[in-house]
Design a protein around this motif. Structure first.
Motif, mmCIF file in Angstrom:
data_model
loop_
_atom_site.group_PDB
_atom_site.id
_atom_site.type_symbol
_atom_site.label_atom_id
_atom_site.label_comp_id
_atom_site.label_asym_id
_atom_site.label_seq_id
_atom_site.Cartn_x
_atom_site.Cartn_y
_atom_site.Cartn_z
ATOM 1 N N THR A 1 -8.126 5.627 3.493
ATOM 2 C CA THR A 1 -7.356 6.035 4.678
ATOM 3 C C THR A 1 -7.479 7.530 4.919
ATOM 4 O O THR A 1 -7.594 7.984 6.060
ATOM 5 C CB THR A 1 -5.874 5.669 4.501
ATOM 6 N N TYR A 2 -7.455 8.294 3.825
ATOM 7 C CA TYR A 2 -7.518 9.754 3.935
ATOM 8 C C TYR A 2 -8.811 10.265 3.320
ATOM 9 O O TYR A 2 -8.822 11.028 2.350
ATOM 10 C CB TYR A 2 -6.302 10.393 3.263
ATOM 11 N N LEU B 1 -4.838 2.877 -4.957
ATOM 12 C CA LEU B 1 -5.321 4.263 -4.881
ATOM 13 C C LEU B 1 -6.582 4.358 -4.032
ATOM 14 O O LEU B 1 -6.736 5.286 -3.227
ATOM 15 C CB LEU B 1 -5.604 4.804 -6.286
ATOM 16 N N GLU B 2 -7.477 3.394 -4.205
ATOM 17 C CA GLU B 2 -8.715 3.408 -3.433
ATOM 18 C C GLU B 2 -8.450 3.154 -1.949
ATOM 19 O O GLU B 2 -9.124 3.728 -1.088
ATOM 20 C CB GLU B 2 -9.691 2.388 -4.004
ATOM 21 N N GLN B 3 -7.472 2.312 -1.651
ATOM 22 C CA GLN B 3 -7.101 2.095 -0.249
ATOM 23 C C GLN B 3 -6.545 3.384 0.358
ATOM 24 O O GLN B 3 -6.829 3.718 1.504
ATOM 25 C CB GLN B 3 -6.065 0.969 -0.151
ATOM 26 N N PHE C 1 1.253 11.652 -6.509
ATOM 27 C CA PHE C 1 0.048 12.311 -7.007
ATOM 28 C C PHE C 1 -1.028 11.262 -7.188
ATOM 29 O O PHE C 1 -0.763 10.158 -7.662
ATOM 30 C CB PHE C 1 0.305 13.019 -8.342
ATOM 31 N N ASN C 2 -2.254 11.628 -6.817
ATOM 32 C CA ASN C 2 -3.386 10.716 -6.938
ATOM 33 C C ASN C 2 -4.431 11.362 -7.850
ATOM 34 O O ASN C 2 -5.050 12.360 -7.476
ATOM 35 C CB ASN C 2 -3.990 10.439 -5.558
ATOM 36 N N PRO C 3 -4.640 10.797 -9.045
ATOM 37 C CA PRO C 3 -5.570 11.426 -9.999
ATOM 38 C C PRO C 3 -7.028 11.422 -9.557
ATOM 39 O O PRO C 3 -7.850 12.117 -10.167
ATOM 40 C CB PRO C 3 -5.413 10.567 -11.263
ATOM 41 N N ILE C 4 -7.362 10.629 -8.540
ATOM 42 C CA ILE C 4 -8.757 10.567 -8.094
ATOM 43 C C ILE C 4 -8.898 11.055 -6.643
ATOM 44 O O ILE C 4 -9.732 10.585 -5.891
ATOM 45 C CB ILE C 4 -9.344 9.146 -8.252
ATOM 46 N N THR D 1 0.848 -1.198 0.000
ATOM 47 C CA THR D 1 0.000 0.000 0.000
ATOM 48 C C THR D 1 0.881 1.246 0.000
ATOM 49 O O THR D 1 2.067 1.192 0.364
ATOM 50 C CB THR D 1 -0.914 0.023 1.233
ATOM 51 N N TYR D 2 0.318 2.348 -0.399
ATOM 52 C CA TYR D 2 1.081 3.598 -0.449
ATOM 53 C C TYR D 2 1.169 4.226 0.932
ATOM 54 O O TYR D 2 0.160 4.491 1.571
ATOM 55 C CB TYR D 2 0.436 4.584 -1.413
ATOM 56 N N ASP D 3 2.415 4.457 1.368
ATOM 57 C CA ASP D 3 2.623 5.246 2.582
ATOM 58 C C ASP D 3 2.672 6.721 2.204
ATOM 59 O O ASP D 3 2.089 7.573 2.880
ATOM 60 C CB ASP D 3 3.916 4.833 3.272
#
Length: 422
Positions: A251-252, A245-247, A192-195, A186-188
């Motif tokens: 989280t945020y 990305l959805e995870q 950049f997150n397009p969604i 998972t991303y810590d």
């Protein structure tokens, strides 16, 4: 003697009547969304000044309603024909209400004041107030989207913290250097997150030179420029991993902001986001710039001021509406609420333009776009979003999803035309 007595009696009677006459007021009701905090304080002050200083005997009675409740309450009131004399509404769909005859034509009032709308208000929000070459609303507040970047994350990734990306290619190169994954995959930290945030697919279409209109000005969500943009967009998501990305988004989500938490290298957000940073992450080392291009693009929406065509006091309501978009009032709102106002003279006041972040917003407003308005299908973009989601979830290829969306939009347009013949 009798004549003198009669004169005295008449004068005395007039003296008794004068206070009553002078206290006679034209009352109008105004609904708005500034229901708490500094916004309510400023709006209360604005209304108080108008009530005290206007020479036309107008008294404004205001009702402040929470943003979350406002739309339902106003919708119910309008359906019952009991809307207030003047109210805030969605700047993006003014023509819908003008077409239905709900709104008063403000063009005569604007002309009577000697106002030249094209010189007084920014073009982008002003155009949304027009229907059949008449103004049925006044542009009150708007917004733009900009790119924010975390300078500390840039520095940690070996990037120049004072050089944001100027193209989408650079953005992805920078983002890949910032990305950090946990042992679980998972991303810590995400470059950049397009969604995430205010990043919308339609901005990417505009930013790559695409359009949602055909050469006749009709809505066309399945034209080649949109298909190409969607294929590229989904390619970005697949490269990053849609599940991951959805995870990250989970989280945020509500109540937790990844950029404020230092977990997102770059984010697209509204121009007023800078004020949020100063409140909730005052030590965050960040920068803000225009969204990358080859073609500069951003998206606007906002709030209009509208007068009910059913109001018994349209003249008074229009007078108050014009006061709310005057330089004096708009400058107060910009200075005290950081509101991106639509009055050009107020927005470009030197006291504001010396702030680089404010100046960026004003610059972006010059090239920003609203989603095209379609009378017969005012929320056509919801079908577009459904198509994007279907492609994102792997249910349909881009061309098929957009073709299906276009058919649904065209069916809605045809239905409107069959049932709304004038």
């Amino acid at each position: 003697m009798r004549l003198v007595l009669r004169v005295v009696i008449v004068v005395a009677a007039l003296a008794l009547l004068l206070p009553t006459i002078s206290l006679s007021k034209t009352k109008i009701v105004f609904w708005h969304m500034y229901d708490s905090g500094p916004g309510k304080e400023v709006m209360d002050e604005i209304i108080s000044r108008f009530n005290t200083n206007n020479t036309m005997g107008i008294e404004v009675e205001a009702l402040a309603i929470s943003f979350w409740d406002y739309w339902d309450k106003l919708g119910v009131a309008m359906a019952a024909g009991q809307e207030p004399d003047i109210f805030m509404h969605d700047l993006g769909n003014v023509p819908s209400r003008a077409y239905k005859g709900v709104l008063a034509d403000l063009t005569p009032y604007i002309k009577a004041k000697g106002i030249v709308p094209e010189k007084s208000f920014f073009t982008v929000p002003l155009n949304m107030c027009k229907w059949e070459d008449k103004f049925y609303a006044l542009p009150f507040e708007t917004d733009v989207r900009l790119l924010y970047w975390n300078k500390d994350l840039f520095k940690q990734a070996g990037l120049d913290p004072d050089k944001p990306p100027s193209t989408w290619q650079e953005l992805w190169e920078y983002a890949s250097k910032i990305d950090k994954k946990s042992p679980q995959g998972t991303y810590d930290v995400l470059g950049f997150n397009p969604i995430y945030g205010q990043s919308y697919f339609w901005m990417y279409v505009w930013g790559t030179g695409g359009t949602f209109l055909d050469n006749k000005g009709n809505i066309s969500v399945n034209n080649p420029t949109v298909v190409k943009a969607l294929e590229e967009w989904i390619g970005m998501l697949n490269k990053l991993g849609i599940k991951e990305l959805e995870q990250f988004n989970a989280t945020y989500g509500w109540g937790a902001d990844a950029f404020l938490a230092g977990k997102l290298g770059m984010v697209i957000q509204v121009g007023q986001y800078a004020a949020i940073i100063k409140i909730f992450a005052p030590n965050l080392n960040y920068g803000v710039t225009h969204i990358p291009y080859p073609v500069r693009a951003t998206w606007s929406n906002g709030f209009s001021l509208e007068v009910s065509s059913r109001s018994k006091n349209k003249d008074a309501a229009a007078e108050f509406a014009l006061y709310l978009v005057s330089k004096e009032v708009q400058l107060m709102m910009a200075q005290r609420l950081n509101s991106l106002v639509c009055n050009i003279e107020a927005a470009r006041d030197p006291s504001l333009m010396q702030n680089p972040e404010w100046r960026l917003q004003v610059e972006a407003l010059e090239y920003s776009q609203f989603r095209p308005f379609v009378l017969e299908a005012p929320v056509w973009y919801e079908e577009l979003q459904k198509a994007v989601d279907e492609v994102r979830l792997g249910r349909k290829p881009a061309k098929k999803a957009l073709d299906d969306a276009q058919k649904l939009i065209e069916a809605e347009i045809q239905k409107f035309r069959l049932t709304n013949k004038k």
